[in-house]
Design a protein around this motif. Structure first.
Motif, PDB file in Angstrom:
ATOM      1  N   UNK A   1     -10.566  17.290 -25.324  1.00  0.00           N
ATOM      2  CA  UNK A   1     -10.150  17.790 -26.558  1.00  0.00           C
ATOM      3  C   UNK A   1      -8.601  18.041 -26.207  1.00  0.00           C
ATOM      4  N   UNK A   2      -7.636  17.948 -27.093  1.00  0.00           N
ATOM      5  CA  UNK A   2      -6.291  18.251 -26.993  1.00  0.00           C
ATOM      6  C   UNK A   2      -6.055  19.663 -27.970  1.00  0.00           C
ATOM      7  N   UNK A   3      -5.669  20.630 -27.217  1.00  0.00           N
ATOM      8  CA  UNK A   3      -5.399  21.911 -27.803  1.00  0.00           C
ATOM      9  C   UNK A   3      -4.302  22.794 -27.478  1.00  0.00           C
ATOM     10  N   UNK A   4      -3.673  23.337 -28.537  1.00  0.00           N
ATOM     11  CA  UNK A   4      -2.497  24.227 -28.214  1.00  0.00           C
ATOM     12  C   UNK A   4      -2.900  25.666 -28.337  1.00  0.00           C
ATOM     13  N   UNK A   5      -2.785  26.633 -27.171  1.00  0.00           N
ATOM     14  CA  UNK A   5      -3.514  27.743 -27.368  1.00  0.00           C
ATOM     15  C   UNK A   5      -2.413  28.785 -27.228  1.00  0.00           C
ATOM     16  N   UNK A   6      -2.610  29.993 -27.956  1.00  0.00           N
ATOM     17  CA  UNK A   6      -1.667  31.075 -27.944  1.00  0.00           C
ATOM     18  C   UNK A   6      -2.509  32.363 -27.943  1.00  0.00           C
ATOM     19  N   UNK A   7      -2.073  33.426 -27.137  1.00  0.00           N
ATOM     20  CA  UNK A   7      -2.935  34.419 -26.775  1.00  0.00           C
ATOM     21  C   UNK A   7      -2.155  35.847 -26.888  1.00  0.00           C
ATOM     22  N   UNK A   8      -2.506  37.020 -27.315  1.00  0.00           N
ATOM     23  CA  UNK A   8      -2.062  38.185 -27.088  1.00  0.00           C
ATOM     24  C   UNK A   8      -2.925  39.212 -26.735  1.00  0.00           C
ATOM     25  N   UNK A   9      -2.615  39.953 -25.797  1.00  0.00           N
ATOM     26  CA  UNK A   9      -3.786  40.958 -25.434  1.00  0.00           C
ATOM     27  C   UNK A   9      -3.253  42.279 -25.590  1.00  0.00           C
ATOM     28  N   UNK A  10      -3.925  43.177 -25.993  1.00  0.00           N
ATOM     29  CA  UNK A  10      -3.519  44.615 -26.722  1.00  0.00           C
ATOM     30  C   UNK A  10      -4.546  45.639 -25.991  1.00  0.00           C
ATOM     31  N   UNK A  11      -4.019  46.687 -25.687  1.00  0.00           N
ATOM     32  CA  UNK A  11      -4.717  47.906 -25.172  1.00  0.00           C
ATOM     33  C   UNK A  11      -5.282  48.696 -26.298  1.00  0.00           C
ATOM     34  N   UNK A  12      -5.868  49.908 -26.167  1.00  0.00           N
ATOM     35  CA  UNK A  12      -6.691  50.463 -26.822  1.00  0.00           C
ATOM     36  C   UNK A  12      -5.625  51.124 -27.932  1.00  0.00           C
ATOM     37  N   UNK A  13      -4.391  51.520 -27.549  1.00  0.00           N
ATOM     38  CA  UNK A  13      -3.333  51.803 -28.350  1.00  0.00           C
ATOM     39  C   UNK A  13      -2.825  51.033 -29.435  1.00  0.00           C
ATOM     40  N   UNK A  14      -3.082  49.741 -29.110  1.00  0.00           N
ATOM     41  CA  UNK A  14      -2.402  48.643 -30.035  1.00  0.00           C
ATOM     42  C   UNK A  14      -1.369  47.785 -29.513  1.00  0.00           C
ATOM     43  N   UNK A  15      -0.985  48.272 -28.008  1.00  0.00           N
ATOM     44  CA  UNK A  15       0.254  47.840 -27.471  1.00  0.00           C
ATOM     45  C   UNK A  15      -0.025  46.514 -26.835  1.00  0.00           C
ATOM     46  N   UNK A  16       0.930  45.511 -26.909  1.00  0.00           N
ATOM     47  CA  UNK A  16       0.556  44.309 -26.394  1.00  0.00           C
ATOM     48  C   UNK A  16       1.003  44.281 -24.664  1.00  0.00           C
ATOM     49  N   UNK A  17      -0.299  43.922 -24.118  1.00  0.00           N
ATOM     50  CA  UNK A  17       0.035  43.932 -22.577  1.00  0.00           C
ATOM     51  C   UNK A  17       0.436  42.628 -22.041  1.00  0.00           C
ATOM     52  N   UNK A  18      -0.043  41.435 -22.586  1.00  0.00           N
ATOM     53  CA  UNK A  18       0.414  40.314 -22.210  1.00  0.00           C
ATOM     54  C   UNK A  18       0.159  39.184 -23.263  1.00  0.00           C
ATOM     55  N   UNK A  19       1.436  38.268 -23.271  1.00  0.00           N
ATOM     56  CA  UNK A  19       1.437  37.233 -24.100  1.00  0.00           C
ATOM     57  C   UNK A  19       1.402  35.989 -23.370  1.00  0.00           C
ATOM     58  N   UNK A  20       0.623  35.091 -23.935  1.00  0.00           N
ATOM     59  CA  UNK A  20       0.405  33.751 -23.146  1.00  0.00           C
ATOM     60  C   UNK A  20       0.782  32.505 -24.311  1.00  0.00           C
TER      61      UNK A  20
END
Length: 203
Positions: A134-153
């Protein structure tokens, strides 16, 4: 005069190394292309003989869909639901990559090209297996319980090799994802194809 000789030797060595690298790269690309063509031909043939196991359209869709869900499942519970198609150790490995405190993931997966079958083994002692590229482009944003973004990839388009195994009574299961095609794999093969060829010779 000596520095001219040294410079000439350095340039020659650089050109030689580049030529060798290109030659090896072309040889590997040609080998993978040949394996790809043979695997696609073989899985198409098997699809006609064993559609319940080897249906190539269903398998191609399954490979792309499961990869997308594996990389983009929005909660740990959603990721664990994939254990029907994904080996539990892979699910746990993916969960281990979530940052501490992350409750939700906003994942976006773009498949650049449809999955390509690059290796097929049918009827061997190791069981029915396939490897899809497969060839894929991946984007991820992780959020805590309050909806704050913890990490972006953000990952640029990358190739990956998805290893699937057929388990009797359960269907196909994703066993691993690697960055490179594994070394030492024998050519694509099918016991059923071999038996069919023998039957044709005997007829």
């Amino acid at each position: 005069m000596a520095w001219v000789l040294i410079l000439t030797c350095a340039v020659s060595a650089l050109v030689g190394a580049t030529a060798v690298r290109l030659l090896v790269g072309n040889k590997l690309a040609q080998r993978e292309h040949t394996r790809n063509v043979e695997s696609e031909r073989l899985i198409s043939w098997l699809s006609g003989r064993q559609p319940g196991i080897w249906d190539h359209d269903e398998l191609r869709n399954r490979v792309g869909e499961v990869a997308s869900r594996y990389w983009s499942a929005d909660t740990p519970a959603a990721l664990r639901q994939l254990q029907q198609w994904v080996h539990p150790s892979m699910v746990e490995a993916q969960l281990a990559r979530w940052p501490e405190g992350a409750q939700r993931r906003d994942g976006r997966v773009e498949l650049i090209t449809p999955p390509a079958f690059v290796h097929v083994v049918e009827g061997a002692p190791s069981g029915d297996r396939l490897i899809a590229r497969l060839e894929a482009r991946i984007a991820q944003d992780f959020f805590d319980a309050q909806g704050r973004c913890i990490r972006t990839e953000r990952h640029p388009p990358e190739f990956s090799y998805h290893h699937w195994r057929h388990i009797d009574g359960q269907g196909w299961q994703l066993e691993g994802i690697t960055a490179h095609f594994p070394r030492g794999e024998a050519p694509p093969s099918s016991v059923a194809c071999g038996l069919a060829a023998v039957a044709q010779e005997d007829a």
